[in-house]
Write an enzyme that holds these catalytic residues in place. Structure first.
Site, mmCIF file in Angstrom:
data_model
loop_
_atom_site.group_PDB
_atom_site.id
_atom_site.type_symbol
_atom_site.label_atom_id
_atom_site.label_comp_id
_atom_site.label_asym_id
_atom_site.label_seq_id
_atom_site.Cartn_x
_atom_site.Cartn_y
_atom_site.Cartn_z
ATOM 1 N N HIS A 163 -8.272 -3.006 -6.457
ATOM 2 C CA HIS A 163 -8.549 -3.351 -5.354
ATOM 3 C C HIS A 163 -9.237 -2.520 -4.688
ATOM 4 O O HIS A 163 -9.885 -1.194 -5.115
ATOM 5 C CB HIS A 163 -6.564 -2.245 -4.756
ATOM 6 C CG HIS A 163 -6.938 -3.320 -3.561
ATOM 7 N ND1 HIS A 163 -7.366 -2.140 -2.467
ATOM 8 C CD2 HIS A 163 -6.269 -4.245 -2.690
ATOM 9 C CE1 HIS A 163 -7.251 -2.965 -0.945
ATOM 10 N NE2 HIS A 163 -6.225 -3.972 -1.222
ATOM 11 N N LYS B 73 0.658 -0.807 0.220
ATOM 12 C CA LYS B 73 0.101 -0.033 -0.290
ATOM 13 C C LYS B 73 0.744 1.033 0.031
ATOM 14 O O LYS B 73 2.180 1.567 -0.773
ATOM 15 C CB LYS B 73 -1.179 -0.232 1.093
ATOM 16 C CG LYS B 73 -1.926 -1.785 1.656
ATOM 17 C CD LYS B 73 -2.930 -1.794 1.816
ATOM 18 C CE LYS B 73 -3.334 -2.577 1.787
ATOM 19 N NZ LYS B 73 -5.538 -2.604 3.009
HETATM 20 P P1 13P Z 1 -4.669 -6.009 5.517
HETATM 21 O O1 13P Z 1 -4.014 -7.674 5.085
HETATM 22 O O2 13P Z 1 -3.875 -5.363 6.507
HETATM 23 O O3 13P Z 1 -5.705 -6.264 5.647
HETATM 24 O O4 13P Z 1 -5.060 -5.600 4.235
HETATM 25 C C1 13P Z 1 -5.513 -6.914 3.191
HETATM 26 C C2 13P Z 1 -5.352 -6.070 1.308
HETATM 27 O O5 13P Z 1 -5.635 -5.129 1.414
HETATM 28 C C3 13P Z 1 -4.144 -6.434 0.674
HETATM 29 O O6 13P Z 1 -4.291 -5.937 -0.678
#
Ligand code: 13P
Length: 258
Positions: A101, A17
């Site tokens: 996403h 992210k």
């Molecule tokens: P988390 O594993 O932090 O819940 O995030 C999941 C995600 O959005 C992966 O793309």
């Protein structure tokens, strides 16, 4: 281009992210390279932010860890300020890209239509798309999970059908939005039910497509819950957010998945 194996080799993807730019991203890449060196039963991919892609790809060059972008634009080039094309991602050392996403759908106007265009454009360029689907808490509580996921998956299936790419190059990630970053993981039966429904939907188009398409689970995957999720028949790997930001926890998830 990497070809997925017919038996659906597990695939573990770390979505960083908007964390880890070039400097800390390279440090994490060096640690991952070391921690994951002995893992050969799973395919491994990390998705850093755009600005870190080339540097991280350079650090991981020659390792078994491949690099994904978190998004792409569907046009090859043009006056699209702030956007990046599939060809540019390939030039940065990516071989994969996330598409659609839920955070892009929620905050940046990705729609089933644009997700379909991005899948087609990635396949045409030779990038492997990981297309994300998943329902909100309200949709789950209203009992419409499968309707929502079917609609999202149908747009992806149409895009695969309209591309001339061979089947199996597109990965689907099921990420229930209520499980992302909340610590509320879907139980294995809950996740398996949706994964089986996605595979059945793929089978309506082609048995081969349903048999070779990898379907990942994402949403609060951690070293402590990954093995029970991976044990499910239709779960072929994980899309990991928070737990992918630390080399040890990402390596432990990968180790529990082979
Ligand atoms: P988390 O594993 O932090 O819940 O995030 C999941 C995600 O959005 C992966 O793309």
């Amino acid at each position: 281009m990497v070809r997925p194996m017919a038996e659906r080799k597990p695939l573990i993807v770390g979505n960083w992210k908007m964390f880890h730019g070039g400097a800390s991203g390279c440090e994490l890449a060096v640690e991952l390279r070391r921690s994951l060196a002995d893992i050969d039963k799973v395919d491994l991919v990390v998705a850093p932010p755009f600005t870190a892609l080339a540097a991280v790809a350079h650090e991981l060059d020659g390792s078994r860890i491949q690099v994904a972008a978190q998004n792409t634009h569907f046009e090859a080039s043009g006056a699209y300020t702030g956007e990046v094309s599939c060809q540019m991602l390939l030039e940065s050392g990516c071989s994969w890209t996330l598409v659609g996403h839920s955070e892009r759908r929620q905050h940046f106007s990705d729609t089933d239509e644009s997700v379909g265009l991005k899948v087609k454009s990635a396949l045409a360029a030779g990038l492997l798309p990981i297309a994300c689907v998943g329902e909100t808490l309200e949709q789950r509580e209203a009992g419409t999970t499968l309707d929502v996921v079917h609609r999202q998956v149908d747009a992806i299936i149409d895009a695969i059908g309209e591309s001339s790419a061979e089947p199996g190059l597109t990965t689907i990630a099921y990420e229930p939005i209520w499980a992302i970053g909340t610590g509320k993981v879907a139980g294995p039966e809950q996740a398996q039910e949706v994964h089986a429904a996605i595979r059945a939907r793929l089978a309506r188009d082609s048995t081969q497509l349903s048999e070779i398409t990898r379907i990942l689970y994402g949403g609060s995957v951690k070293p402590g819950n990954s093995a029970s999720l991976m044990a499910c028949t239709d779960i072929d790997g994980a899309l990991v957010g928070g737990a992918s930001l630390n080399a040890e926890s990402f390596a432990n998830i990968a180790r529990s998945s082979g």
